[in-house]
Enzyme design. Sequence first.
Site, PDB file in Angstrom:
ATOM      1  N   ARG A  75      47.399  30.439 -77.274  1.00 36.70           N
ATOM      2  CA  ARG A  75      46.974  31.079 -76.030  1.00 36.70           C
ATOM      3  C   ARG A  75      48.186  31.631 -75.275  1.00 36.70           C
ATOM      4  O   ARG A  75      49.253  31.016 -75.245  1.00 36.70           O
ATOM      5  CB  ARG A  75      46.264  30.067 -75.131  1.00 36.70           C
ATOM      6  CG  ARG A  75      45.562  30.727 -73.942  1.00 36.70           C
ATOM      7  CD  ARG A  75      45.250  29.753 -72.822  1.00 36.70           C
ATOM      8  NE  ARG A  75      44.347  28.665 -73.180  1.00 36.70           N
ATOM      9  CZ  ARG A  75      43.010  28.759 -73.151  1.00 36.70           C
ATOM     10  NH1 ARG A  75      42.425  29.870 -72.783  1.00 36.70           N
ATOM     11  NH2 ARG A  75      42.285  27.724 -73.474  1.00 36.70           N
TER      12      ARG A  75
ATOM     13  N   ASN B 288      50.851  33.856 -69.706  1.00 38.58           N
ATOM     14  CA  ASN B 288      51.189  34.957 -68.799  1.00 38.58           C
ATOM     15  C   ASN B 288      51.554  36.156 -69.659  1.00 38.58           C
ATOM     16  O   ASN B 288      52.597  36.165 -70.324  1.00 38.58           O
ATOM     17  CB  ASN B 288      52.373  34.533 -67.917  1.00 38.58           C
ATOM     18  CG  ASN B 288      52.751  35.591 -66.888  1.00 38.58           C
ATOM     19  OD1 ASN B 288      52.459  36.773 -67.042  1.00 38.58           O
ATOM     20  ND2 ASN B 288      53.407  35.152 -65.831  1.00 38.58           N
TER      21      ASN B 288
ATOM     22  N   THR C 203      55.220  37.725 -68.823  1.00 43.70           N
ATOM     23  CA  THR C 203      56.434  37.032 -69.266  1.00 43.70           C
ATOM     24  C   THR C 203      56.431  36.853 -70.794  1.00 43.70           C
ATOM     25  O   THR C 203      57.489  36.899 -71.421  1.00 43.70           O
ATOM     26  CB  THR C 203      56.601  35.669 -68.565  1.00 43.70           C
ATOM     27  OG1 THR C 203      55.380  34.930 -68.684  1.00 43.70           O
ATOM     28  CG2 THR C 203      56.931  35.846 -67.094  1.00 43.70           C
TER      29      THR C 203
ATOM     30  N   GLN D  54      59.291  38.191 -73.458  1.00 45.67           N
ATOM     31  CA  GLN D  54      59.898  37.468 -74.575  1.00 45.67           C
ATOM     32  C   GLN D  54      59.866  38.351 -75.827  1.00 45.67           C
ATOM     33  O   GLN D  54      60.818  38.371 -76.615  1.00 45.67           O
ATOM     34  CB  GLN D  54      59.151  36.159 -74.861  1.00 45.67           C
ATOM     35  CG  GLN D  54      59.347  35.080 -73.823  1.00 45.67           C
ATOM     36  CD  GLN D  54      60.654  34.334 -74.000  1.00 45.67           C
ATOM     37  OE1 GLN D  54      61.562  34.809 -74.670  1.00 45.67           O
ATOM     38  NE2 GLN D  54      60.761  33.171 -73.382  1.00 45.67           N
TER      39      GLN D  54
ATOM     40  N   GLU E  67      61.114  32.280 -79.524  1.00 47.87           N
ATOM     41  CA  GLU E  67      61.995  32.535 -80.665  1.00 47.87           C
ATOM     42  C   GLU E  67      61.358  33.361 -81.768  1.00 47.87           C
ATOM     43  O   GLU E  67      62.038  34.160 -82.420  1.00 47.87           O
ATOM     44  CB  GLU E  67      62.517  31.194 -81.207  1.00 47.87           C
ATOM     45  CG  GLU E  67      63.554  30.633 -80.260  1.00 47.87           C
ATOM     46  CD  GLU E  67      63.914  29.192 -80.485  1.00 47.87           C
ATOM     47  OE1 GLU E  67      64.889  28.938 -81.183  1.00 47.87           O
ATOM     48  OE2 GLU E  67      63.213  28.313 -79.954  1.00 47.87           O
TER      49      GLU E  67
HETATM   50 MO1  MOS Z   1      66.968  27.694 -78.838  1.00 44.56          MO
HETATM   51  S1  MOS Z   1      68.095  28.480 -80.267  1.00 44.56           S
HETATM   52  O1  MOS Z   1      66.159  26.440 -79.513  1.00 44.56           O
HETATM   53  O2  MOS Z   1      67.606  27.752 -77.319  1.00 44.56           O
END
Ligand code: MOS
Length: 741
Positions: free
Chosen positions: A627, A630, A633, A637, A706
Amino acid sequence: MSTSVGASVSRKDGYLKVTGRARYAADHPVKQVAHAVAVKSTIAKGRITAIDSSRAEEAPGFLAIIHHGNVQTLHRPQNDFMSATKPGEDRVVFEDDRVHYVGQYVALVVAESLEQARYAADRVTVSYAAERPAIATDTAMDTAYDPGEFFGEKLTMTRGNPDAAFSAAAVTLDASYTTPTEHHNPMEPSASMAEWNGDDLTLYETTQWVAGARKTVAQTLGMSEKKIHIISPFIGGGFGCKGFVWPHSVLSAIAAKKIGRPVKFNLTRKDMFSACGHRSETAQRVRLGAQADGTLVAIQHDSLVQTSPVDEFIEPCGVTTRFLYSCPNVRVAHRAVRVNIATPTPMRAPGESPGLFALESALDELACKLNLDPVELRVVNHADTNEHARLPWSSKYLKECYQVGAERFGWAKRDPQPRSMRDGKLLVGWGMATATYPGIRSPGAAKVRILRDGTVEVISATQDMGGGTYTTMTQIVADVTGIPVERIRPALGDSDLPPAPVSGGSMTTASILPASRKAAQQAVKKLVAVARSLPDSPFAGRSEDEIIPANGRLSLKDSPHVNMTYEEVMRLSNQTVVEGEGSTSPGAERQKYAFQSFGAQFVEVTVDPEIARVNVSRVVSVFDVGRIINTKTARSQGYSGVIMGIGMALMEHTVYDPRDGSIVTGNLADYAIPVNADVHSIDIQFIDKPDPFIDPDGLGARGCGEITITGVAPAIANAVYHATGTRVRDLPITPDQLLGT
Ligand code: MOS
């Protein structure tokens, strides 16, 4: 506009940031602060034979110099991530006269002003007995070893018989790839400001982990963690280099103790190239065997990475290869060498980023050999379960990612022939790759406090390094309390608040938001009890679940005109605060399901054949990260991961002089990262289906920090191949590798 979970909500801290009022570590107004500047080793290996500080001591404003000869006793911390005692380096700063890499701190000079500290530091003369360092991997092969594990994950595994399957495969690919050393280069360099009050230490830090900083500094200084207060309300990016505790956080404290005044140690950009970790260079060999229809029958992924003489961090390139595709015969292995370079550390998707560059480039090469569409090859080999963990996925919408991405990108119009697509004189290439990152979660706690004026606080010792934690915490609490986000104040980045995990591993959302929600639910429940017990309560005789929070009020579910504002309840009951607590942690679900996020990244490049310049003209990324809390934001990312991936693919490269280990590119002029002119159309999409098992409270978010970078570099490399017919297997893809194509 809705501020509920899933809405597009502007940053709660945005106003403070754009008006310059957000206080980063070095910005806190501490009185009488002195300034520290590091003296760093200019050799890569050897011993310090003498430190002559006489000329520094004569310099104006000089206050102190600290080095191995006069430092107070320091202790190596436990060095265990799980118990929050994780230094960046096992060796304690100034432990002895040994030097292990260029840039190692050999002394710290403290003076009245920053300029005076720099001047005095320049006047320190350090003499060395230099030894021959090992800098390049191939000169350190005598140190090569199998590191065994990485944070509890076995780095070497075999499933089935990959050798036999490879030999028998109809089509095979055997290719080697390299990725260079990279540095995180967050906008804000690391900083630490220390202030003692008797035996109590306050550290203003730039850290992704206030709890880790507190414990690790406490153990290093040999003091109780109760005596240490870490404050880190704003962080100008981290990407992993502010996760573990680096020597500056200890140095500011011992310097402040020594001079009896607060000390600020703000790293220079150059310091950042040796003092807070980096991503190791990698050399990877991928062997793939497939049937003629593309079905993978063998995968072997061997990685060789660097680690340092003073700690161990292993870039776990092959971890994802264990399960990304369905395949009965898989081998993954890692080896590391120790070189005289500072210790590596996690950098945005450690393992996945360089690992997927190799694996997803190899998949593309295999698709070419098989004459199969690269998306089709990945769909054919879709892993319906996690074949390594032997668990079903908690939820997985990777096929949808491929489909939505291909549609938005226009993939169907791709002519698979390299050099077949042009835009005027420019070659056009289209490439794609799979993205992935685990759905990690850790124990976390939060408190929600309803105050007398009807406003609400939500507090947790988590961090917001720019990802949006302030905002998402607020949204969660707004949803539960019915109080608008403007009237909710989030607080974080303070070790005195309820405990929370590192803001790393993309785990903050899944760890902290369920805890915040629980805390808000408990606070509301308590407020309802207070409201029911008031004399002349409008809710008299009504049960708890007939009273609901909405629009800043408690109201009767069946007759909303019967209501009280939060403020009225607080005032009439003469309460100053009503507080709820919440904590969550991963549980038995971790043994039942594999939690993993997936995505598909599609890239268009144009290549100017005359000057071999690559331009990433278009990126479409679609992610399944559970889910979305926001959309604004989360999308940010996505943008930042794609932009960082463009840097990884085309620019970023830390160069060490192989003779002496000096850092050739230790500044932002020589270490190139993308600027606005390098960034064009980026389309970020989310599948946005809740993960039904990630948190027992049913929020269903897996985090998205990430994964967004993981498929970018291979997608670009694959697009460059499609544009030019040249397969670049060594990052970054620079014009010299493409000239003449
Ligand atoms: Mo990260 S590379 O787990 O801040």
